[in-house]
Scaffold this active site. Sequence first.
Site, PDB file in Angstrom:
ATOM      1  CB  SER A  15      -0.904   0.008   1.241  1.00  0.00           C
ATOM      2  OG  SER A  15      -0.113   0.137   2.424  1.00  0.00           O
ATOM      3  CE  LYS A  16       1.494   6.288  -3.979  1.00  0.00           C
ATOM      4  NZ  LYS A  16       2.859   6.071  -4.493  1.00  0.00           N
ATOM      5  CB  ALA A  17       0.860   3.021   4.413  1.00  0.00           C
ATOM      6  CE1 TYR A  67       6.297   7.148  -1.004  1.00  0.00           C
ATOM      7  CE2 TYR A  67       4.292   6.410   0.064  1.00  0.00           C
ATOM      8  CZ  TYR A  67       5.039   6.585  -1.080  1.00  0.00           C
ATOM      9  OH  TYR A  67       4.550   6.184  -2.293  1.00  0.00           O
TER      10      TYR A  67
END
Length: 226
Positions: free
Chosen positions: A90-92, A96
């Site tokens: 996921s782009k959580a 990042y």
Amino acid sequence: DLKIPFSLDEIKRITIEITKKQKVTNGYIRPVVWRGSEKMAISAMDATTHIAIAAWSWPSYFSPDKILKGISLTTSNWVRPAPNSAPTNSKAAGLYMICSLSKHEAERAGFDDALMLDYRGFIAEATGANIFFIKNNDIHTPIPDCFLNGITRQAVIKMATEQGFKITVRHILPDEIKNYDEAFLTGTAAEITPIRSIDNVNFTTGDNTTTFKFMSDFSELVNKSN
């Protein structure tokens, strides 16, 4: 378990309206979803869900001169976590943090970006883009089993396969980097970006011929889709 307050069709409609209103023809769209502030606790099941959609002009993640000569990478000391320790597909936002730390360290050392290894020591990706390696007509790319399988990555694999290139998706060790002629990154913002070097390995044999061809073909594909 986030309950988005809009349907996908509504989100698409809103996104189109935003890009038209801001007159974005070549840019970046970023939706962000987050929990409300009703609770200050680990459990947030009962908190409301909010969504924001931002759109702005952004021709490329890296500057045109960087793209022309290729970017430089250095291997990060941070690694991509195991899939049983974080939602790696996921782009959580939390994921990042490692990328930011890695990219900052790379930039301070004079590089453009960082190469991320995974928790097993295999090559994973860059800080915000997937990675590919080229040797003759063969293209190798890591298995996305602990990092995001990017949309651009999937599009490039399909495009290259249709052009007759052999795509091999496998675990790649850092020691193998020196065996390749070219390397490039793919991503929504990075699109296709050639890599000039990774640590002390310089990609000069292939002269980025195939990568530049892919860049041109991908640009044509995107413009045709629009």
